[in-house]
Design a protein around this motif. Structure first.
Motif, mmCIF file in Angstrom:
data_model
loop_
_atom_site.group_PDB
_atom_site.id
_atom_site.type_symbol
_atom_site.label_atom_id
_atom_site.label_comp_id
_atom_site.label_asym_id
_atom_site.label_seq_id
_atom_site.Cartn_x
_atom_site.Cartn_y
_atom_site.Cartn_z
ATOM 1 N N GLU A 1 0.811 -1.216 0.000
ATOM 2 C CA GLU A 1 0.000 0.000 0.000
ATOM 3 C C GLU A 1 0.843 1.263 0.000
ATOM 4 O O GLU A 1 0.343 2.349 0.070
ATOM 5 C CB GLU A 1 -0.941 0.020 1.224
ATOM 6 N N PHE A 2 2.153 1.147 -0.103
ATOM 7 C CA PHE A 2 2.996 2.323 0.079
ATOM 8 C C PHE A 2 3.033 3.252 -1.128
ATOM 9 O O PHE A 2 3.454 4.384 -1.011
ATOM 10 C CB PHE A 2 4.425 1.903 0.438
ATOM 11 N N VAL A 3 2.645 2.774 -2.262
ATOM 12 C CA VAL A 3 2.609 3.655 -3.424
ATOM 13 C C VAL A 3 1.495 3.192 -4.346
ATOM 14 O O VAL A 3 1.180 2.007 -4.397
ATOM 15 C CB VAL A 3 3.975 3.681 -4.155
ATOM 16 N N GLY B 1 4.846 13.521 -8.954
ATOM 17 C CA GLY B 1 4.569 12.546 -7.892
ATOM 18 C C GLY B 1 3.584 11.466 -8.289
ATOM 19 O O GLY B 1 3.661 10.865 -9.361
ATOM 20 N N GLU B 2 2.651 11.231 -7.393
ATOM 21 C CA GLU B 2 1.715 10.121 -7.555
ATOM 22 C C GLU B 2 0.810 10.270 -8.765
ATOM 23 O O GLU B 2 0.170 9.311 -9.165
ATOM 24 C CB GLU B 2 0.845 9.979 -6.291
ATOM 25 N N GLY C 1 11.359 2.745 0.377
ATOM 26 C CA GLY C 1 12.728 2.997 0.801
ATOM 27 C C GLY C 1 13.212 4.358 0.356
ATOM 28 O O GLY C 1 14.399 4.665 0.418
ATOM 29 N N GLY C 2 12.289 5.198 -0.102
ATOM 30 C CA GLY C 2 12.663 6.565 -0.450
ATOM 31 C C GLY C 2 12.553 6.887 -1.923
ATOM 32 O O GLY C 2 12.589 8.047 -2.301
ATOM 33 N N PHE C 3 12.428 5.854 -2.769
ATOM 34 C CA PHE C 3 12.389 6.099 -4.212
ATOM 35 C C PHE C 3 11.144 6.886 -4.622
ATOM 36 O O PHE C 3 11.202 7.717 -5.530
ATOM 37 C CB PHE C 3 12.457 4.774 -4.982
ATOM 38 N N PHE D 1 9.350 8.942 -2.601
ATOM 39 C CA PHE D 1 9.541 10.316 -2.115
ATOM 40 C C PHE D 1 10.432 11.080 -3.087
ATOM 41 O O PHE D 1 10.143 12.204 -3.473
ATOM 42 C CB PHE D 1 10.224 10.319 -0.736
ATOM 43 N N ALA E 1 8.657 12.005 -6.183
ATOM 44 C CA ALA E 1 7.703 13.100 -5.956
ATOM 45 C C ALA E 1 8.443 14.436 -5.822
ATOM 46 O O ALA E 1 8.040 15.445 -6.410
ATOM 47 C CB ALA E 1 6.876 12.822 -4.706
#
Ligand code: FAD
Length: 123
Positions: free
Chosen positions: A63-65, A92-93, A102-104, A106, A109
Motif C-alpha cells: 500500500e505504500f505507493v 509525484g503520484e 525505501g525513499g524512491f 519520495f 515526488a
C-alpha cells in the motif's frame, strides 16, 4: 491477436483487471475481437459498479505507493508539462511511476515536483 485477459484497460492494475475479466465469465483465451456482447456488458457493469470494501492493511506492504497514473510518454520530463494538455504540469503520484519502498517514491515526488515548479515559475 490480444486476449481480453492480457490486453487490459491500462488505468487498472493487472490483477484487478484479471479478476474482473474472470468474474465477467470471459474465458482466459477469449480475444477482444471475439468478445460476446453479454460478456462485454457484464464487464462494463463490473467496471462501473464493483464495490471493494477495505478491511485492513496488507501484510506485503503493497500500500505504500499507488501504481498507475499519467503515462510517462505523455510528459515532457524537462518541464513535467503534459504533452497532451499544455499548461498542466504533473508530479509525484499523478504519474505512472512506482518504486519499491525505501525513499524512491519520495524522491520521485520531490524531483518531479521541483522540475514542475521550476518550469511553472518560468512561465
Ligand atoms: C503508508 C505509506 C508509507 C509510505 N512510505 C514511503 C517510504 O518509506 N518511502 C517512499 O519513498 N515513499 C513512501 N510512500 C509513498 C510516498 O508517500 C508518496 O509516493 C509521495 O508522498 C507522493 O507525493 P505526492 O506529492 O505526489 O502525493 P501526496 O503526498 O499524496 O500529496 C498529495 C496532496 O494533495 C492533497 N490533495 C488531494 N486532493 C486534493 C484537492 N482536490 N485539492 C487540494 N489538495 C488535494 C492531499 O491532501 C495531499 O496533501 C508511502 C506512502 C504511504 C501511503
Amino acid at each position: 491477436m490480444q486476449t481480453v485477459l492480457r490486453a487490459r484497460w491500462n488505468p487498472l492494475p493487472a490483477r484487478l483487471w484479471e479478476q474482473l475479466v474472470l468474474q465477467a465469465g470471459i474465458a482466459p483465451d477469449t480475444q477482444w475481437t471475439r468478445l460476446a456482447k453479454p460478456e462485454a456488458l457484464k464487464l462494463v457493469s463490473l467496471l462501473t459498479a464493483t464495490e471493494l470494501p477495505v478491511d485492513g492493511k496488507s501484510m506485503n506492504k503493497e500500500e505504500f505507493v499507488t501504481c498507475g497514473g499519467i503515462p510517462l510518454p505523455e510528459v515532457d520530463f524537462k518541464t513535467m508539462e503534459s504533452r497532451i494538455v499544455p499548461g498542466i504540469h504533473l508530479a509525484g503520484e499523478a504519474l505512472d511511476i512506482d518504486g519499491i519502498t525505501g525513499g524512491f517514491n519520495f524522491q520521485a515526488a520531490w524531483t518531479t515536483g521541483w522540475l514542475a515548479g521550476q518550469a511553472m515559475a518560468r512561465l
